[in-house]
Write a protein that holds these residues in place. Structure first.
Motif, mmCIF file in Angstrom:
data_model
loop_
_atom_site.group_PDB
_atom_site.id
_atom_site.type_symbol
_atom_site.label_atom_id
_atom_site.label_comp_id
_atom_site.label_asym_id
_atom_site.label_seq_id
_atom_site.Cartn_x
_atom_site.Cartn_y
_atom_site.Cartn_z
ATOM 1 N N LEU B 18 -13.343 3.030 7.957
ATOM 2 C CA LEU B 18 -13.265 3.536 6.585
ATOM 3 C C LEU B 18 -13.900 2.611 5.546
ATOM 4 O O LEU B 18 -14.122 3.014 4.407
ATOM 5 C CB LEU B 18 -11.798 3.782 6.194
ATOM 6 C CG LEU B 18 -11.062 4.869 6.988
ATOM 7 C CD1 LEU B 18 -9.583 4.922 6.580
ATOM 8 C CD2 LEU B 18 -11.706 6.230 6.761
ATOM 9 N N GLU B 21 -16.873 3.787 3.377
ATOM 10 C CA GLU B 21 -16.515 4.837 2.420
ATOM 11 C C GLU B 21 -15.973 4.243 1.106
ATOM 12 O O GLU B 21 -16.064 4.864 0.054
ATOM 13 C CB GLU B 21 -15.438 5.693 3.080
ATOM 14 C CG GLU B 21 -15.359 7.104 2.605
ATOM 15 C CD GLU B 21 -14.318 7.887 3.411
ATOM 16 O OE1 GLU B 21 -13.279 8.206 2.821
ATOM 17 O OE2 GLU B 21 -14.534 8.134 4.622
ATOM 18 N N TYR B 22 -15.375 3.065 1.192
ATOM 19 C CA TYR B 22 -14.808 2.387 0.015
ATOM 20 C C TYR B 22 -15.796 1.365 -0.576
ATOM 21 O O TYR B 22 -15.429 0.572 -1.429
ATOM 22 C CB TYR B 22 -13.500 1.691 0.375
ATOM 23 C CG TYR B 22 -12.316 2.631 0.558
ATOM 24 C CD1 TYR B 22 -11.299 2.696 -0.398
ATOM 25 C CD2 TYR B 22 -12.214 3.454 1.676
ATOM 26 C CE1 TYR B 22 -10.222 3.551 -0.237
ATOM 27 C CE2 TYR B 22 -11.138 4.319 1.850
ATOM 28 C CZ TYR B 22 -10.146 4.359 0.883
ATOM 29 O OH TYR B 22 -9.073 5.203 1.041
ATOM 30 N N ALA B 136 1.436 3.901 4.743
ATOM 31 C CA ALA B 136 0.767 4.506 3.589
ATOM 32 C C ALA B 136 1.625 4.498 2.330
ATOM 33 O O ALA B 136 1.139 4.775 1.238
ATOM 34 C CB ALA B 136 0.370 5.943 3.913
ATOM 35 N N ILE B 137 2.920 4.208 2.461
ATOM 36 C CA ILE B 137 3.817 4.227 1.298
ATOM 37 C C ILE B 137 3.611 2.960 0.468
ATOM 38 O O ILE B 137 3.773 1.858 0.977
ATOM 39 C CB ILE B 137 5.295 4.328 1.758
ATOM 40 C CG1 ILE B 137 5.502 5.616 2.568
ATOM 41 C CG2 ILE B 137 6.248 4.254 0.574
ATOM 42 C CD1 ILE B 137 6.887 5.743 3.162
ATOM 43 N N PRO B 138 3.237 3.107 -0.807
ATOM 44 C CA PRO B 138 2.908 1.915 -1.615
ATOM 45 C C PRO B 138 4.157 1.216 -2.159
ATOM 46 O O PRO B 138 4.364 1.160 -3.363
ATOM 47 C CB PRO B 138 2.051 2.499 -2.738
ATOM 48 C CG PRO B 138 2.554 3.895 -2.909
ATOM 49 C CD PRO B 138 3.033 4.369 -1.562
ATOM 50 N N THR B 141 3.397 -2.327 -4.071
ATOM 51 C CA THR B 141 2.663 -2.052 -5.302
ATOM 52 C C THR B 141 3.594 -1.455 -6.352
ATOM 53 O O THR B 141 3.524 -1.806 -7.533
ATOM 54 C CB THR B 141 1.516 -1.062 -5.016
ATOM 55 O OG1 THR B 141 0.705 -1.618 -3.985
ATOM 56 C CG2 THR B 141 0.668 -0.814 -6.244
ATOM 57 N N GLN B 276 8.341 10.427 9.760
ATOM 58 C CA GLN B 276 8.276 10.093 8.330
ATOM 59 C C GLN B 276 9.070 8.829 8.008
ATOM 60 O O GLN B 276 10.083 8.543 8.650
ATOM 61 C CB GLN B 276 8.892 11.222 7.502
ATOM 62 C CG GLN B 276 8.032 12.466 7.384
ATOM 63 C CD GLN B 276 7.021 12.352 6.263
ATOM 64 O OE1 GLN B 276 7.374 12.199 5.107
ATOM 65 N NE2 GLN B 276 5.759 12.409 6.612
ATOM 66 N N GLY B 293 6.477 9.260 3.144
ATOM 67 C CA GLY B 293 5.149 9.520 3.678
ATOM 68 C C GLY B 293 5.034 8.947 5.075
ATOM 69 O O GLY B 293 6.035 8.669 5.731
ATOM 70 N N ARG B 294 3.807 8.773 5.508
ATOM 71 C CA ARG B 294 3.577 8.256 6.855
ATOM 72 C C ARG B 294 3.678 6.732 6.866
ATOM 73 O O ARG B 294 2.901 6.058 6.204
ATOM 74 C CB ARG B 294 2.211 8.700 7.351
ATOM 75 C CG ARG B 294 2.110 10.213 7.444
ATOM 76 C CD ARG B 294 0.826 10.630 8.117
ATOM 77 N NE ARG B 294 0.641 12.076 7.980
ATOM 78 C CZ ARG B 294 -0.502 12.706 8.211
ATOM 79 N NH1 ARG B 294 -1.563 12.018 8.594
ATOM 80 N NH2 ARG B 294 -0.584 14.015 8.073
ATOM 81 N N PRO B 299 -5.273 5.252 10.346
ATOM 82 C CA PRO B 299 -5.902 5.560 9.055
ATOM 83 C C PRO B 299 -4.926 5.386 7.891
ATOM 84 O O PRO B 299 -5.323 4.976 6.794
ATOM 85 C CB PRO B 299 -6.320 7.029 9.192
ATOM 86 C CG PRO B 299 -6.301 7.325 10.655
ATOM 87 C CD PRO B 299 -5.317 6.396 11.282
ATOM 88 N N GLU B 300 -3.631 5.707 8.119
ATOM 89 C CA GLU B 300 -2.620 5.590 7.072
ATOM 90 C C GLU B 300 -2.470 4.125 6.642
ATOM 91 O O GLU B 300 -2.485 3.807 5.446
ATOM 92 C CB GLU B 300 -1.272 6.118 7.574
ATOM 93 C CG GLU B 300 -1.242 7.621 7.823
ATOM 94 C CD GLU B 300 -1.776 8.053 9.186
ATOM 95 O OE1 GLU B 300 -2.324 7.194 9.923
ATOM 96 O OE2 GLU B 300 -1.650 9.247 9.520
ATOM 97 N N THR B 303 -5.559 2.799 4.937
ATOM 98 C CA THR B 303 -5.646 3.208 3.530
ATOM 99 C C THR B 303 -4.912 2.211 2.639
ATOM 100 O O THR B 303 -5.385 1.858 1.556
ATOM 101 C CB THR B 303 -5.066 4.638 3.356
ATOM 102 O OG1 THR B 303 -5.858 5.542 4.123
ATOM 103 C CG2 THR B 303 -5.079 5.074 1.902
ATOM 104 N N ALA B 307 -6.473 -0.195 -0.184
ATOM 105 C CA ALA B 307 -5.939 -0.221 -1.553
ATOM 106 C C ALA B 307 -5.715 -1.671 -1.981
ATOM 107 O O ALA B 307 -6.019 -2.042 -3.119
ATOM 108 C CB ALA B 307 -4.645 0.581 -1.639
ATOM 109 N N ARG B 311 -7.511 -3.998 -5.077
ATOM 110 C CA ARG B 311 -6.853 -4.802 -6.114
ATOM 111 C C ARG B 311 -7.448 -6.198 -6.250
ATOM 112 O O ARG B 311 -7.204 -6.894 -7.228
ATOM 113 C CB ARG B 311 -5.359 -4.933 -5.803
ATOM 114 C CG ARG B 311 -4.518 -3.861 -6.455
ATOM 115 C CD ARG B 311 -3.051 -4.153 -6.265
ATOM 116 N NE ARG B 311 -2.661 -3.891 -4.889
ATOM 117 C CZ ARG B 311 -2.390 -2.685 -4.406
ATOM 118 N NH1 ARG B 311 -2.471 -1.645 -5.195
ATOM 119 N NH2 ARG B 311 -2.072 -2.504 -3.153
#
Lengths: 313, 313
Positions: B18, B21-22, B136-138, B141, B276, B293-294, B299-300, B303, B307, B311
């Protein structure tokens, strides 16, 4: 940071009360009839007690707060549609002085987003507005964090008053007019609940989300909006027999903004109860994120304002 | 940014896939037996195809990736306890070169947080690790955004494998051994599921949360940890008769870290199903935020890594 707070309703008052705890100084605060200003920092308790006794925060002209000494302007006047005044001019004025702005007011970022961003590019000031969408729920921060290109859709329950009414209609089998009167008694619905029940408030939040996701181009007139006023009590009863319930769902998907009552699974993630809000963010690579919490309220929204201020430091 | 990726499991591979893509370039990637390095940017498809055919990403020494040219080191080697090696030394080495580090590996920030922060203060590099808690759960942050002083407690379901097993035991009335075998067949549980079912994995995540909330001082040995291995099938049946179910809940509250099976309302917010994850953040002024979330997956988690990289820009 030195804060000038425009608007002294629930949110403005809570920002003023909590600012010190976050290390900030309030140098100006205004309501619709007056302003209190002190470039060395106001004594908030005195100002708010003055407002309680005399009806206004101070004897200066309300707009004099805009000319005072501050680092961040907090725009917490009531949301207005179309030209989004006077909030819009407050934001532009602060940008012209190269100051930052944190909005709780939805109007300027829903109705005049493109104009506002244009002024921002010519300024050293930045405009943040996570408090305008979902109260304490950090929707915009999370989208920013994921990267907007990684977000494929956003949907959710974005109005606590409408959700309270639908929850009560579903749980108690009561009709709309009855529950609305109850909500007004409890202070959950305002005397004029039009924007909450006709979908306008949720729509403004979705329009802001669309502006963030697609870099502008949206106003309220671009949204398809249906409210909850015409839902008959029996509709919720019928939905329940099928394991479902009705919620006022706002969606930003395929570059469209839609708000209206939708059938959702009774115990599903979207069926939050009472005044709770929930936002579902669909992502390209990380599945679906659900964030729920208090979508309105003075201290809740003030916490989001203060988080935005923290990002400006 | 130029990325060097240590570890080529599900997360390391997804970060590599990925990154482009970023807008990032992968200049080095290593697995346990080799490394591929190209300071102008690796062709990821070629490298991963090489790994599939030969079993390794390249013929260089794995540690040579640490000496390569990069802006951010991605530490995605397997989590280890106690000395948290080799991940810990990778992080320290990168800090000594004034490079940033983004961790998916929980070990260094759970077991040696204070040592790591000390090295960070002497470096121009920063260490971020939101991917290590809740996929994937922020979570981190959001805590950072709220301000940790405004957070009074954090609790949640932080292990998808254990949650899948408990969900299936509850829904189907099956016993632990049976569901575990099924989870292994589906790839939801690993061949050695010890850390997932005995609570260690969820505990490490809570220890990291405690370190963030209280500015260090915690390691796995400070947590009170119970797993789900000894829950009899009938316990879930009895809970269901009472409108409840059992979930493996991790909590950071009153400066304590506790992980164990808990009774929760059957349709309540904490009773997420399948793999979950959910995190509840209790705040001083903004009530409770729920984020679900996941909590795992290539990929999760990638991501979340990307992120964090965002930052650092």
């Amino acid at each position: 940071m030195k804060l000038a707070i425009m608007g002294c309703g629930a949110v403005g008052t809570s920002v003023a009360e909590l600012a010190g705890e976050y290390g900030h100084t309030v140098t100006a605060i205004s309501d619709s009839t007056g302003a209190a200003i002190d470039s060395t920092g106001l004594d908030i308790e005195t100002v708010l007690s003055e407002k309680r006794s005399s009806g206004t925060v101070g004897e200066n002209d309300p707009n004099s707060a805009l000319e005072s000494e501050y680092d961040v302007l907090i725009e917490a006047t009531p949301t207005t549609l179309n030209d989004a005044e006077p909030g819009y001019s407050h934001v532009v004025g602060a940008l012209e002085r190269d100051r930052h702005i944190v909005l709780a007011n939805k109007g300027p970022v829903a109705e005049r987003y493109d104009d506002l961003r244009e002024h921002e590019t010519e300024s050293d000031g930045r405009v943040l507005f996570d408090a305008a969408v979902g109260g304490a729920i950090p929707v915009l921060t999370t989208i920013d964090n994921l990267g907007r290109d990684n977000v494929t859709a956003v949907r959710g329950v974005l109005n606590g008053t409408a959700n309270f009414i639908l929850s009560r209609m579903g749980a108690e089998g009561l009709d709309y007019e009855h529950v609305l009167a109850e909500a007004q008694d409890l202070g959950v619905a305002e005397t004029d609940p039009t924007f909450d029940v006709d979908g306008t408030d949720a729509a403004l939040k979705c329009v802001i989300l669309a502006n963030v996701l697609f870099d502008g181009g949206y106003a309220l007139s671009d949204a398809s909006v249906d409210g909850i006023q015409d839902i008959p009590g029996p509709a919720l009863h019928l939905a329940a027999e099928d394991g479902r319930t009705i919620r006022l769902i706002g969606e930003v998907i395929n570059e469209e903004v839609r708000i209206g009552p939708r059938l959702v699974p009774d115990n599903g993630t979207l069926a939050v109860s009472g005044t709770q809000n929930i936002v579902q963010i669909e992502t390209e690579h990380a599945g679906r994120l659900n964030i729920s919490g208090r979508g309105a309220g003075g201290p809740e929204t003030a916490t989001a304002v203060l988080a935005d201020i923290g990002r400006l430091e």
